[in-house]
Scaffold this active site. Structure first.
Site, PDB file in Angstrom:
ATOM      1  N   TYR A   1       0.830 -15.784   3.736  1.00 42.03           N
ATOM      2  CA  TYR A   1       1.809 -14.941   3.035  1.00 42.03           C
ATOM      3  C   TYR A   1       1.926 -13.604   3.785  1.00 42.03           C
ATOM      4  CZ  TYR A   1       4.230 -12.469  -0.733  1.00 42.03           C
ATOM      5  OH  TYR A   1       5.161 -11.750  -1.457  1.00 42.03           O
TER       6      TYR A   1
ATOM      7  N   LYS B   1       1.272 -12.064 -30.024  1.00 38.39           N
ATOM      8  CA  LYS B   1       1.719 -10.672 -29.927  1.00 38.39           C
ATOM      9  C   LYS B   1       0.839 -10.001 -28.878  1.00 38.39           C
ATOM     10  CE  LYS B   1       3.367  -6.814 -32.743  1.00 38.39           C
ATOM     11  NZ  LYS B   1       2.795  -5.654 -32.041  1.00 38.39           N
TER      12      LYS B   1
ATOM     13  N   ASP C   1      -3.347 -16.406   1.336  1.00 36.60           N
ATOM     14  CA  ASP C   1      -2.911 -15.002   1.404  1.00 36.60           C
ATOM     15  C   ASP C   1      -2.558 -14.640   2.845  1.00 36.60           C
ATOM     16  OD1 ASP C   1      -5.217 -13.618  -1.121  1.00 36.60           O
ATOM     17  OD2 ASP C   1      -3.541 -15.034  -1.236  1.00 36.60           O
ATOM     18  N   TYR C   2      -3.346 -15.199   3.793  1.00 35.53           N
ATOM     19  CA  TYR C   2      -3.124 -14.878   5.222  1.00 35.53           C
ATOM     20  C   TYR C   2      -1.723 -15.300   5.647  1.00 35.53           C
ATOM     21  CZ  TYR C   2      -3.473 -14.981  10.282  1.00 35.53           C
ATOM     22  OH  TYR C   2      -3.226 -14.777  11.624  1.00 35.53           O
TER      23      TYR C   2
ATOM     24  N   GLU D   1       4.540 -17.050 -31.650  1.00 30.55           N
ATOM     25  CA  GLU D   1       4.131 -16.621 -30.303  1.00 30.55           C
ATOM     26  C   GLU D   1       2.990 -15.613 -30.430  1.00 30.55           C
ATOM     27  OE1 GLU D   1       7.628 -15.100 -28.286  1.00 30.55           O
ATOM     28  OE2 GLU D   1       8.837 -16.655 -29.229  1.00 30.55           O
TER      29      GLU D   1
HETATM   30  N1  LIG Z   1       8.183  -5.247 -31.684  1.00 35.12           N
HETATM   31  C1  LIG Z   1       8.605  -6.497 -31.413  1.00 35.12           C
HETATM   32  O1  LIG Z   1       9.691  -6.912 -31.753  1.00 35.12           O
HETATM   33  C2  LIG Z   1       7.682  -7.395 -30.654  1.00 35.12           C
HETATM   34  C3  LIG Z   1       6.544  -7.038 -30.015  1.00 35.12           C
HETATM   35  C4  LIG Z   1       5.927  -8.133 -29.351  1.00 35.12           C
HETATM   36  C5  LIG Z   1       4.740  -8.135 -28.575  1.00 35.12           C
HETATM   37  N2  LIG Z   1       4.022  -7.001 -28.391  1.00 35.12           N
HETATM   38  N3  LIG Z   1       4.300  -9.272 -27.994  1.00 35.12           N
HETATM   39  C6  LIG Z   1       4.966 -10.437 -28.154  1.00 35.12           C
HETATM   40  C7  LIG Z   1       6.120 -10.494 -28.926  1.00 35.12           C
HETATM   41  C8  LIG Z   1       6.806 -11.802 -29.082  1.00 35.12           C
HETATM   42  N4  LIG Z   1       6.231 -12.879 -28.519  1.00 35.12           N
HETATM   43  O2  LIG Z   1       7.851 -11.842 -29.691  1.00 35.12           O
HETATM   44  C9  LIG Z   1       6.600  -9.333 -29.515  1.00 35.12           C
HETATM   45  S1  LIG Z   1       8.014  -9.075 -30.481  1.00 35.12           S
END
Ligand SMILES: NC(=O)c1cc2c(N)ncc(C(N)=O)c2s1
Length: 314
Positions: free
Chosen positions: A34, A111, A31-32, A109
């Site tokens: 940077y 959410k 950090d220093y 993925e």
């Molecule tokens: N409302 C939406 O279309 C989405 C909402 C979210 C969210 N809150 N987190 C990840 C994704 C994702 N990985 O696609 C999506 S897609």
């Protein structure tokens, strides 16, 4: 070396180290070191403002407090997602997709439980960032988003593109913030999502800058001049351009593999350093997404799976 060269050298080095620390979580310097480079850059830009550029790391915490946020109409509407609460509902989704476009690969993925934002880049520079709002019109929170170190101020290539991501507050930062607020006699935030929303929608960017917000980018909404085939390819492309992309991305050959991955996420998500409110299942092939299209509210090519504990959430 001219002053202009030195300013460019410092800007590039600091942006590189910012990327390594905040996007890849792989710091290369202390950090220093940077801070010393940052101090030199601030001094040189003060003396020679003509060499200051919008992607300079000194431009992250800028802007005076606003009276209110400007409304911003999204270039690409930010749709919501239909929900599935069981394996059966996931299979129903799969049947509908296959009836329309035949066999597909899916991408699963996390959410992220934060607030959705749209980021616009013109010629590679971050120009406008906005909250989702009602999906059509949100709030322009560009200066506040610039304080989030994992948002690149400039892409690797000079592209025009629009991405969507989720701004969130890590669990540890949320706990620390509520402890501080308790000490100051201020009200608690109920959960990290509310804390993230309250912090991003602060009228004073200097307060946002202190709130340790982060982002995962999860969708390429639009790009000029480049045709990509799949969503997985688009996420790899966004990583290459310098974005922090959702860490858990699983390409699944069929709905059975999707269900397997959703069960895996169920078992690991409490150990993650950020809140999630389910998993997202999306058709991987971008041309098949086009064919599937959307209802008035939601895309037909994606669905959110909600774990039982999530039912109570609003
Ligand atoms: N409302 C939406 O279309 C989405 C909402 C979210 C969210 N809150 N987190 C990840 C994704 C994702 N990985 O696609 C999506 S897609």
């Amino acid at each position: 070396m001219t002053v202009e060269d030195r300013i460019k050298e410092l800007r590039d080095k600091l942006n590189h180290h910012n990327y390594m620390y905040y996007v890849l979580d792989k710091p290369e310097i202390s950090d220093y070191e940077y801070d010393m480079m940052m101090r030199e850059l601030i001094e040189l830009e003060e003396k020679y403002p003509q060499f200051k550029t919008p992607d300079s790391p000194t431009q992250r915490v800028g802007g005076e407090p606003l009276k209110e946020f400007e409304p911003f109409t999204h270039v690409v509407p930010m749709q919501s997602l239909a929900n599935a609460f069981s394996e059966g509902e996931l299979r129903d989704f799969d049947r509908r997709v296959k009836a329309s476009v035949g066999d597909v690969e899916y991408v699963v993925e996390l959410k992220i439980d934060g607030l959705s934002v749209e980021l616009i880049y013109e010629n590679g520079f971050f120009t406008v960032g906005s909250t989702r709002g009602d999906g059509i019109i949100g709030e322009n929170v560009t200066n506040n988003l610039k304080t989030i170190r994992s948002i690149p101020l400039r892409l690797k290539d000079d592209l025009n593109l629009i991405v969507r991501g989720e701004v969130f507050m890590p669990k540890a930062s949320f706990e620390k913030l509520n402890e501080e607020r308790e000490l100051n006699g201020e009200s608690f935030f109920a959960n990290p999502r509310n804390a993230a929303a309250g912090s991003l929608r602060q009228l004073n960017p200097k307060i946002t800058a202190k709130r340790d917000l982060d982002i995962f980018v999860f969708n390429l909404q639009r790009i000029d001049g480049i045709k990509l085939q799949t969503h997985a390819e688009a996420l790899e492309f966004l990583k290459y351009q310098g974005f922090k992309v959702s860490p858990h991305i699983k390409v699944c050959k069929n709905i059975d593999e999707v269900i397997e991955d959703i069960n895996y996420i169920r078992d690991i998500r409490d150990s993650l350093p950020y809140e999630t409110d389910g998993a997202v299942v999306k058709v991987n092939d971008l041309s098949k997404r086009e064919i599937l299209g959307s209802t008035a509210k939601d895309p037909r090519w994606a669905i959110a799976f909600k774990y039982p504990a999530e039912r109570q959430k609003t």
